[in-house]
Scaffold this active site. Structure first.
Site, PDB file in Angstrom:
ATOM      1  N   HIS A 121     -89.436  40.188 119.293  1.00  0.00           N
ATOM      2  CA  HIS A 121     -88.989  39.577 120.553  1.00  0.00           C
ATOM      3  C   HIS A 121     -90.150  39.337 121.530  1.00  0.00           C
ATOM      4  CE1 HIS A 121     -88.651  43.852 122.055  1.00  0.00           C
ATOM      5  NE2 HIS A 121     -89.050  43.276 123.178  1.00  0.00           N
ATOM      6  N   ASP A 151     -86.872  43.593 114.183  1.00  0.00           N
ATOM      7  CA  ASP A 151     -87.614  43.311 115.409  1.00  0.00           C
ATOM      8  C   ASP A 151     -89.089  43.684 115.281  1.00  0.00           C
ATOM      9  OD1 ASP A 151     -88.149  42.411 117.923  1.00  0.00           O
ATOM     10  OD2 ASP A 151     -87.226  44.098 118.989  1.00  0.00           O
ATOM     11  N   GLY A 223     -92.706  45.281 129.016  1.00  0.00           N
ATOM     12  CA  GLY A 223     -94.136  45.118 128.781  1.00  0.00           C
ATOM     13  C   GLY A 223     -94.662  46.138 127.789  1.00  0.00           C
ATOM     14  N   ASN A 224     -93.930  47.275 127.645  1.00  0.00           N
ATOM     15  CA  ASN A 224     -94.280  48.276 126.637  1.00  0.00           C
ATOM     16  C   ASN A 224     -93.860  47.852 125.239  1.00  0.00           C
ATOM     17  OD1 ASN A 224     -94.003  50.662 129.051  1.00  0.00           O
ATOM     18  ND2 ASN A 224     -95.522  51.009 127.446  1.00  0.00           N
ATOM     19  N   SER A 225     -92.960  46.879 125.152  1.00  0.00           N
ATOM     20  CA  SER A 225     -92.434  46.457 123.855  1.00  0.00           C
ATOM     21  C   SER A 225     -93.556  46.107 122.890  1.00  0.00           C
ATOM     22  CB  SER A 225     -91.521  45.236 124.028  1.00  0.00           C
ATOM     23  OG  SER A 225     -90.326  45.585 124.657  1.00  0.00           O
ATOM     24  N   LEU A 277     -74.746  42.678  99.445  1.00  0.00           N
ATOM     25  CA  LEU A 277     -73.597  43.157  98.672  1.00  0.00           C
ATOM     26  C   LEU A 277     -72.384  42.268  98.860  1.00  0.00           C
ATOM     27  CD1 LEU A 277     -72.486  45.379  96.830  1.00  0.00           C
ATOM     28  CD2 LEU A 277     -71.990  46.738  98.873  1.00  0.00           C
ATOM     29  N   GLY A 278     -72.244  41.679 100.052  1.00  0.00           N
ATOM     30  CA  GLY A 278     -71.110  40.787 100.291  1.00  0.00           C
ATOM     31  C   GLY A 278     -69.847  41.486 100.739  1.00  0.00           C
ATOM     32  N   VAL A 279     -69.994  42.523 101.596  1.00  0.00           N
ATOM     33  CA  VAL A 279     -68.827  43.212 102.143  1.00  0.00           C
ATOM     34  C   VAL A 279     -68.982  43.369 103.648  1.00  0.00           C
ATOM     35  CG1 VAL A 279     -68.255  44.521 100.064  1.00  0.00           C
ATOM     36  CG2 VAL A 279     -69.864  45.487 101.702  1.00  0.00           C
ATOM     37  N   ILE A 281     -68.136  46.123 106.434  1.00  0.00           N
ATOM     38  CA  ILE A 281     -67.815  47.550 106.412  1.00  0.00           C
ATOM     39  C   ILE A 281     -67.597  48.090 107.816  1.00  0.00           C
ATOM     40  CG2 ILE A 281     -69.015  48.012 104.252  1.00  0.00           C
ATOM     41  CD1 ILE A 281     -71.400  49.006 105.923  1.00  0.00           C
TER      42      ILE A 281
END
Length: 477
Positions: A121, A151, A223-225, A277-279, A281
């Site tokens: 980001h 991220d 700014g710490n990101s 996997l296609g679920v 949950i």
């Protein structure tokens, strides 16, 4: 004379008892005998500060046009809309124009050839990225790889000299209560150091499907990101990523071990390819476990199976509980997405599921996760039950919701403080089943709900967007 000797002997015995009891207390309580000073970060800062960088990005926003969804290039707040309308009415609509925005973040150098780690980001949509080192040198950086889900981003600068490096540690060995130090550029103030302890591990904060954050009370600000979180050995154990807007002294960092697993693929391919996997949950609550006759709350409940996906092809069904995946026990719902994502595409794995109380082993060939997002717009009339208003889905509404059949009922309002509100039912949810009975018409819904006694558990299967999930709530009068 005898009295004086007796008094002296009494005082000596009393003093001895005090000394020995104090020694015994000290021996039994090391903390009483050892006063540990707070750690000094001075040498650590001198060593690690040079490897932390300031990241400045420039983004160009293309021509702004008048309209509620368009950006205002002048940076005015929504209340300035009257000014824009006034200008447009008297002088004609403001012509579209491009404008630049700038943002700041942090990062750290991990290799001598100029590789830098930061958050996705921090550099998202950036057209220009400038890296400034602690010694004031500046470099233009290029993006080597990025991954929005975790991220993280990998940047590179070119420098013929010796670059200071940050050593990557082992975040799995990090313990709650351990001292940590964060370095970054909060509010563009340049290199700033904060310190604290590890408050918790494995935090889920709703940032994405792979949440597994380190929580710390070392101050982290905008700014710490992208900056590093160090342990007392001077090793990076996390990437500072998120804060809570309403909290103080609460920050979150991505564990560095998560990042290290992704680095080779990120550098080689520029992105992360994940298993699928296609679920759909969800977490198993006490109420769900009771309603589905499950022995425990362990595992991930399958709320829906994606048509044509690996799970459906292999035979996994809605209502199954995934207890084990490729030899990894699934204790909580959040455990499953991570192990599936790290499984190579095309690999066949054994999945242990619990179906109606019995264990089944199903072999699944893992597919490739594709980016897909969907949203559903809702509107309808109202009828109240359980603290929510519902409407039968008409053919017109089914068409608007992109449904094949006009079946089921849709939630159009949820009363605050009601059982439905507490169960996190939302406007736009479509109720497909009640107590495992299919709901096609409003009369089906009312027939079941009207028989429910106050305090009795109601098990709903609802569709939300492109997914389905089970929800339990308590009936009320």
């Amino acid at each position: 004379m005898i009295k004086k000797r007796f008094l002296f002997l009494f005082l000596a015995l009393l003093l001895s008892a005090f000394v020995f009891s104090d020694a015994g207390y000290s021996a039994a309580n090391p903390k009483a005998q050892e006063q540990r000073p707070l750690p000094s970060f001075v040498e650590l800062i001198k060593k690690e500060n040079p490897a932390v960088v300031n990241i400045s990005t420039t983004q160009v926003i293309k021509g702004w046009k008048k309209g509620p969804k368009d950006r205002d290039p002048h940076g005015r707040s929504p209340q300035d809309k009257d000014y824009r309308d006034y200008w447009d009415d008297f002088f004609g609509e403001m012509p579209p124009r491009d404008f630049k925005t700038q943002s700041l973040g942090s990062g750290f150098i991990i290799r001598k050839d100029g590789l830098i780690l930061t958050n996705f980001h921090v550099i998202e949509n950036a057209e220009e990225i400038v890296i400034r080192l602690n010694d004031e040198r500046e470099f233009k950086a290029k993006v080597i790889g990025k991954d929005k889900k975790v991220d993280i981003a990998l940047l590179k600068i070119e420098d013929k000299g010796e670059l200071p490096l940050a050593d990557l540690g082992d975040s799995d060995k990090l313990e709650i209560g351990e001292w940590v130090m964060a370095i970054g550029n909060p509010f563009g103030l340049g290199h700033t150091v904060t310190a604290g302890i590890v408050s918790a591990k494995g935090r889920v904060i709703g940032a994405g499907p792979y949440d597994d954050f380190i929580q710390t009370d070392a101050s982290i600000n905008p700014g710490n990101s992208g900056g590093p979180l160090f342990n007392m050995k001077g090793e990076v154990v996390g990437i500072n990523t998120a804060i809570t807007a309403s909290g103080q002294g609460i920050g979150f960092a991505i564990p560095i071990n998560v990042v290290k697993n992704l680095l080779p693929q990120l550098e080689k391919e520029g992105k992360i390819t994940r298993g699928w996997l296609g679920v759909m949950i969800q977490e198993i609550t006490k109420e769900l476990a009771k309603s589905l006759n499950l022995k425990s709350e362990d595992g991930a409940l399958v709320g829906d199976v994606i048509a044509g996906g690996p799970a459906e092809t292999a035979g996994i069904k809605r209502g199954d509980v995934v207890a084990e995946f490729n030899g990894n026990k699934i204790k909580k719902m959040k455990d499953l997405p991570a192990v599936v994502a790290n499984t190579p595409v095309g690999k066949e794995v054994k999945v242990k599921v619990i179906r109606e109380g019995a264990e089944k082993i199903i072999t699944v060939k893992i597919g490739k996760l594709e980016e897909k997002e969907a949203a559903v717009e809702q509107q309808a009339e109202m009828k109240q039950k359980l603290g929510m208003r519902v409407q039968e889905i008409t053919p017109e509404l089914a068409k608007q919701l992109d449904m094949e059949k006009a079946e089921g009922i849709i939630v159009v309002e949820v009363e605050r403080g009601s059982p439905s509100f507490d169960a996190n039912i939302r406007k736009g949810d479509i109720i497909l089943e009640i107590d495992r009975i299919q709901i096609k018409r409003l009369e089906d819904y009312e027939k079941i709900i009207n028989k429910k006694k106050t305090g009795e558990t109601v098990l709903l299967l609802i569709r939300r967007g492109d997914s389905t999930l089970f929800v339990t709530l308590k009936a009320e009068e």
